[in-house]
Design an enzyme around this catalytic site. Structure first.
Site, PDB file in Angstrom:
ATOM      1  N   SER A  23       1.160  -0.994  -0.083  1.00  0.00           N
ATOM      2  CA  SER A  23      -0.046   0.239   0.377  1.00  0.00           C
ATOM      3  C   SER A  23       0.709   1.472   0.182  1.00  0.00           C
ATOM      4  O   SER A  23       0.065   2.291   0.341  1.00  0.00           O
ATOM      5  CB  SER A  23      -1.103   0.066   1.144  1.00  0.00           C
ATOM      6  N   THR A 155     -40.025  25.888 -12.171  1.00  0.00           N
ATOM      7  CA  THR A 155     -40.435  24.806 -11.869  1.00  0.00           C
ATOM      8  C   THR A 155     -40.477  23.746 -13.063  1.00  0.00           C
ATOM      9  O   THR A 155     -40.553  24.238 -14.116  1.00  0.00           O
ATOM     10  CB  THR A 155     -41.688  24.312 -10.821  1.00  0.00           C
ATOM     11  N   HIS A 156     -39.622  22.922 -12.792  1.00  0.00           N
ATOM     12  CA  HIS A 156     -39.704  21.400 -13.744  1.00  0.00           C
ATOM     13  C   HIS A 156     -38.953  22.168 -15.413  1.00  0.00           C
ATOM     14  O   HIS A 156     -39.533  22.662 -16.448  1.00  0.00           O
ATOM     15  CB  HIS A 156     -41.162  21.496 -14.563  1.00  0.00           C
ATOM     16  N   SER A 277     -13.464  25.460 -28.656  1.00  0.00           N
ATOM     17  CA  SER A 277     -13.584  24.732 -30.138  1.00  0.00           C
ATOM     18  C   SER A 277     -11.671  24.830 -30.754  1.00  0.00           C
ATOM     19  O   SER A 277     -11.827  25.823 -30.893  1.00  0.00           O
ATOM     20  CB  SER A 277     -14.564  24.243 -30.390  1.00  0.00           C
ATOM     21  N   LYS A 283     -16.612  29.128 -30.528  1.00  0.00           N
ATOM     22  CA  LYS A 283     -17.150  28.960 -29.924  1.00  0.00           C
ATOM     23  C   LYS A 283     -16.666  29.080 -27.884  1.00  0.00           C
ATOM     24  O   LYS A 283     -15.839  29.347 -27.686  1.00  0.00           O
ATOM     25  CB  LYS A 283     -17.203  26.865 -29.489  1.00  0.00           C
ATOM     26  N   ASN A 285     -17.226  27.322 -23.665  1.00  0.00           N
ATOM     27  CA  ASN A 285     -17.432  26.603 -23.562  1.00  0.00           C
ATOM     28  C   ASN A 285     -17.360  26.285 -22.317  1.00  0.00           C
ATOM     29  O   ASN A 285     -16.444  27.035 -21.640  1.00  0.00           O
ATOM     30  CB  ASN A 285     -17.499  25.179 -24.179  1.00  0.00           C
ATOM     31  N   GLU A 290     -19.546  22.193 -16.580  1.00  0.00           N
ATOM     32  CA  GLU A 290     -19.585  20.633 -17.074  1.00  0.00           C
ATOM     33  C   GLU A 290     -19.005  19.964 -16.622  1.00  0.00           C
ATOM     34  O   GLU A 290     -19.207  18.671 -15.460  1.00  0.00           O
ATOM     35  CB  GLU A 290     -19.036  20.460 -18.274  1.00  0.00           C
TER      36      GLU A 290
HETATM   37  N1  ARG Z   1      -0.986  -1.601   5.171  1.00  0.00           N
HETATM   38  C1  ARG Z   1      -2.313  -1.778   6.038  1.00  0.00           C
HETATM   39  C2  ARG Z   1      -3.656  -1.130   5.824  1.00  0.00           C
HETATM   40  O1  ARG Z   1      -3.654  -0.124   5.424  1.00  0.00           O
HETATM   41  C3  ARG Z   1      -1.917  -2.080   7.674  1.00  0.00           C
HETATM   42  C4  ARG Z   1      -2.001  -2.523   8.520  1.00  0.00           C
HETATM   43  C5  ARG Z   1      -1.580  -4.239   7.910  1.00  0.00           C
HETATM   44  N2  ARG Z   1      -1.984  -5.037   8.948  1.00  0.00           N
HETATM   45  C6  ARG Z   1      -2.105  -6.205   8.984  1.00  0.00           C
HETATM   46  N3  ARG Z   1      -2.778  -7.007   9.745  1.00  0.00           N
HETATM   47  N4  ARG Z   1      -2.006  -7.228   7.690  1.00  0.00           N
HETATM   48  O2  ARG Z   1      -4.497  -2.459   6.397  1.00  0.00           O
END
Ligand code: ARG
Length: 464
Positions: A23, A155-156, A277, A283, A285, A290
């Site tokens: 992560s 409205t509408h 554009s 144009k 825009n 949007e």
């Molecule tokens: N990177 C993990 C998370 O964001 C941290 C916790 C990991 N814990 C574990 N028991 N693997 O959830």
């Protein structure tokens, strides 16, 4: 260095698994919060005699060095770090040696990642509240500027009644006010510290969780360790707040798009907030409006993603929960940017009152006012409604407006009405008279603006 759990393993982690499992690619955004959490934790460990005061000081100095190196870009993380918690801890051990191995006493990554995320989200909530307040300030200024300016109320998307432009602004003011209130509620509910919950069941060591909560600026520690590491409802609340607020932005953005069209021509969005554009030279825009309208889609997606991840997950921590971050970060970034872009676009947009006026001739905007006028003269409103309905039919038949109907025309519709009984049915008189609490009359809109200012001053005093 060898992994933190090498003890019971005989094989290295597969390369693909390393990448899939990591992560670090996204949670390094929380490195400051991770270090703050570790400093509070080791301070408490020192105070409780779980590590010596010297060890505590060494660990804190090491962590501060690592913070600097991350900020300066000297430390570059890779999938080998897995996540920000291990990335920092392994650097700490490299930096200060074996004493660094004491930091992870009486905590787990399960509580650590939640400390980081709550600290991060608290910071971002404060920032988003400030941005919404900036938007509210722009709205109040524009509402004041256009408090007397009349436009068509729909409205509408059909002509309904004449209203003031300031009145529209104050309608949106209320929506963003509730968005701010909701964020404050979310903040208060999530302001509890999970640190020290450890893996799921607390610890045998004599920790002081109230102290770490206090050091990190939380109101109190969380009450139940297992809930602390498994709860993601604070993130879900934030994502719902974001979804609702983005929905509000998208509604106004949509109005900008059609107000800006040739058909309506109500507004001029500043050139700097439009695009051209590549093929059609004429144009201009309303791309920002949007895009804002479109951005809400990803934030709804973020909410759905986390709701779906959490569904049916058993207690306590499951690796699924690592999927709680990317969508949250995306919603934070999208919401923050959208508020600012919208506030700037609003500030740079002027209403074309001359063009708006041309629309007053269509749609019998003052029909309800005439019916109310009859009601004041004692004609039951249901009858008055039907009389004005017949007046509309007569006008359509003759191809004229209410004011062009003769006494004869009116008497033929109902013996009680003449041109005189119609009273002042000018658009301005109709708007000025809608003075009921919350109504569109300029005097009432000014009261709303003042109430809005008072509320905003109160929020500012809270120092978000
Ligand atoms: N990177 C993990 C998370 O964001 C941290 C916790 C990991 N814990 C574990 N028991 N693997 O959830």
């Amino acid at each position: 260095m060898a992994s933190f759990w090498g003890g019971r393993f005989e094989k290295e982690m597969d390369e693909l698994v390393k990448q899939f499992n990591a992560s670090i690619g996204f949670d390094q955004r929380m490195y400051n919060e991770d270090i703050d959490g570790s400093i509070a934790h080791v301070t408490m460990l020192g105070e409780q005699g779980i590590v010596s005061m010297e060890e505590k000081d060494q660990i804190i100095a090491g962590l501060e060095k690592i913070r600097q190196r991350i900020t300066s870009g000297e430390i570059v993380f890779s999938v080998n770090d897995e996540d920000i918690h291990m990335g920092i801890e392994s650097r700490l051990i490299q930096e200060i040696g074996d004493v660094g191995k004491k930091l992870h006493t009486a905590r787990s990554r399960n509580d650590q990642c939640q400390v980081d995320l709550r600290l991060y989200l608290k910071k971002e909530i404060r920032e988003i509240i400030r941005r919404l307040m900036e938007l509210e300030t722009v709205i109040l200024a524009k509402a004041e500027k256009y408090a007397d300016s009349i436009t068509v109320g729909f409205t509408h998307i059909q002509h309904a009644q004449p209203i003031t432009i300031g009145f529209i602004f104050m309608a949106y003011f209320q929506m963003f006010r509730r968005d701010i209130d909701r964020l404050m509620d979310t903040y208060e509910r999530m302001d509890l510290c999970p640190l020290g919950a450890c893996a799921l069941a607390g610890t045998t060591l004599p920790t002081n969780r109230a102290r770490t909560a206090e050091l990190l600026g939380f109101a109190a520690p969380t009450e139940n360790a297992m809930d602390s590491v498994s709860d993601r409802d604070y993130s879900l609340e934030f994502l719902s707040d974001a979804s609702i607020s983005m929905m509000h932005l998208s509604r106004w953005a949509e109005e900008f798009v059609w107000w800006n069209s040739q058909e309506f021509g109500f507004i001029d969005i500043d050139d700097s907030y439009c695009t051209g554009s590549s093929i059609m030279p004429q144009k201009k825009n309303p791309d920002m409006a949007e895009l804002l309208r479109g951005k809400v889609g990803r934030v709804y997606g973020d909410l759905m993603q986390l709701l779906t991840v959490m569904k049916g997950t058993p207690l306590a921590y499951n690796k699924d929960f690592q999927e709680d971050k990317e969508s949250l970060f995306d919603a934070v970034d999208t919401w923050k940017a959208s508020i600012r872009i919208f506030a700037n676009m609003l500030e740079k947009t002027e209403f074309r009152l001359d063009r708006i006026q041309r629309h007053f001739q269509q749609g019998f905007l003052n029909a309800t006012d005439i019916a109310e006028h009859f009601a004041k003269q004692g004609i039951p409103f249901r009858e008055a409604h039907s009389i004005v309905g017949r007046m509309v039919k007569a006008c359509e038949h003759k191809g004229c407006d209410f004011g062009d109907l003769t006494d004869e025309d009116l008497q033929a519709i109902d013996s009680r009405i003449t041109r005189e009984t119609l009273g002042d049915i000018s658009i301005k008189a109709c708007v000025d008279a809608r003075m009921s609490y919350g109504g569109t009359a300029p005097s009432e809109v000014r009261r709303q603006i003042q109430a809005g200012r008072d509320w905003l001053t109160g929020v500012e005093a809270m120092k978000w």
